[in-house]
Design a protein around this motif. Structure first.
Motif, PDB file in Angstrom:
ATOM      1  N   PHE A   9       0.848  -1.192   0.000  1.00 24.45           N
ATOM      2  CA  PHE A   9       0.000   0.000   0.000  1.00 24.45           C
ATOM      3  C   PHE A   9       0.880   1.237   0.000  1.00 24.45           C
ATOM      4  N   GLU A  10       0.337   2.338  -0.504  1.00 25.50           N
ATOM      5  CA  GLU A  10       1.041   3.616  -0.530  1.00 25.50           C
ATOM      6  C   GLU A  10       0.122   4.697   0.012  1.00 25.50           C
ATOM      7  N   ILE A  11       0.608   5.446   1.000  1.00 26.01           N
ATOM      8  CA  ILE A  11      -0.149   6.527   1.627  1.00 26.01           C
ATOM      9  C   ILE A  11       0.453   7.849   1.159  1.00 26.01           C
ATOM     10  N   PRO A  12      -0.315   8.675   0.415  1.00 25.14           N
ATOM     11  CA  PRO A  12       0.205   9.938  -0.099  1.00 25.14           C
ATOM     12  C   PRO A  12       0.520  10.933   1.018  1.00 25.14           C
ATOM     13  N   VAL A  13       1.594  11.685   0.844  1.00 26.83           N
ATOM     14  CA  VAL A  13       1.955  12.738   1.799  1.00 26.83           C
ATOM     15  C   VAL A  13       2.375  13.995   1.046  1.00 26.83           C
ATOM     16  N   GLY A  69     -10.573   8.371  -0.379  1.00 25.98           N
ATOM     17  CA  GLY A  69     -10.146   7.189  -1.128  1.00 25.98           C
ATOM     18  C   GLY A  69     -10.196   5.908  -0.325  1.00 25.98           C
ATOM     19  N   THR A  70      -9.406   4.960  -0.752  1.00 26.21           N
ATOM     20  CA  THR A  70      -9.314   3.647  -0.120  1.00 26.21           C
ATOM     21  C   THR A  70      -8.904   3.799   1.343  1.00 26.21           C
ATOM     22  N   SER A 113      -1.394  13.362   9.695  1.00 24.11           N
ATOM     23  CA  SER A 113      -0.846  14.725   9.590  1.00 24.11           C
ATOM     24  C   SER A 113      -0.995  15.306   8.199  1.00 24.11           C
ATOM     25  N   GLU A 114      -1.261  14.457   7.197  1.00 19.38           N
ATOM     26  CA  GLU A 114      -1.361  14.910   5.808  1.00 19.38           C
ATOM     27  C   GLU A 114      -2.791  15.022   5.323  1.00 19.38           C
ATOM     28  N   GLY A 115      -3.769  14.604   6.133  1.00 22.32           N
ATOM     29  CA  GLY A 115      -5.167  14.660   5.739  1.00 22.32           C
ATOM     30  C   GLY A 115      -5.743  13.358   5.232  1.00 22.32           C
ATOM     31  N   ASN A 116      -4.991  12.255   5.358  1.00 18.98           N
ATOM     32  CA  ASN A 116      -5.486  10.938   4.947  1.00 18.98           C
ATOM     33  C   ASN A 116      -6.320  10.309   6.054  1.00 18.98           C
ATOM     34  N   ARG A 117      -7.332   9.568   5.677  1.00 17.07           N
ATOM     35  CA  ARG A 117      -8.153   8.786   6.595  1.00 17.07           C
ATOM     36  C   ARG A 117      -7.518   7.400   6.701  1.00 17.07           C
TER      37      ARG A 117
END
Length: 124
Positions: A9-13, A69-70, A113-117
């Motif tokens: 998996f990749e979590i955008p930052v 997103g996912t 911290s980046e706004g990802n759920r």
């Protein structure tokens, strides 16, 4: 199929240093950051002898942090442990520890911290 469906998996930052500090504080781990020609990746620890997928934080222009997103679930002994470190590390609690069912345990969701759920799962 020989393996489980999820392999990576990749979590955008937007800010690798900030995201690295956040995830290291919440999960009490160390991430290793690698630069692949301008694409920064912060690899999560991985033990090949244990089940489960691994992944990375990723900073690259086509990756945009989002709450839409996912949803990635991180395993936990007890989700309350990581949740207790989310706010001090700069995140927000989105859904507190909630029982899924007696058979399936508990889950919780936070905003990093980046706004990802991001979600957590534990049996207790």
């Amino acid at each position: 199929m020989e393996n489980n469906m999820v392999g990576w998996f990749e979590i955008p930052v937007d800010n690798m240093d900030r995201a690295k500090r956040f995830y290291e504080a919440v999960f009490e781990i160390k991430l290793s950051v690698h630069d692949f020609g301008g694409t920064l990746m912060g690899w999560f620890p991985f033990n090949e002898t244990k089940p489960g997928a691994t992944g990375t934080l990723i900073k690259q222009e086509s990756y945009i942090p989002s709450q839409k997103g996912t949803l990635v679930y991180f395993n936990s002994i007890d989700v309350k442990n990581e949740l207790s470190r989310v706010i001090p590390a700069g995140g927000k609690i989105y859904q507190p520890k909630t029982q899924i069912s007696p058979e399936h345990g508990y889950m919780a969701v936070f905003i990093d911290s980046e706004g990802n759920r991001i979600a957590l799962h534990s049996k207790s």
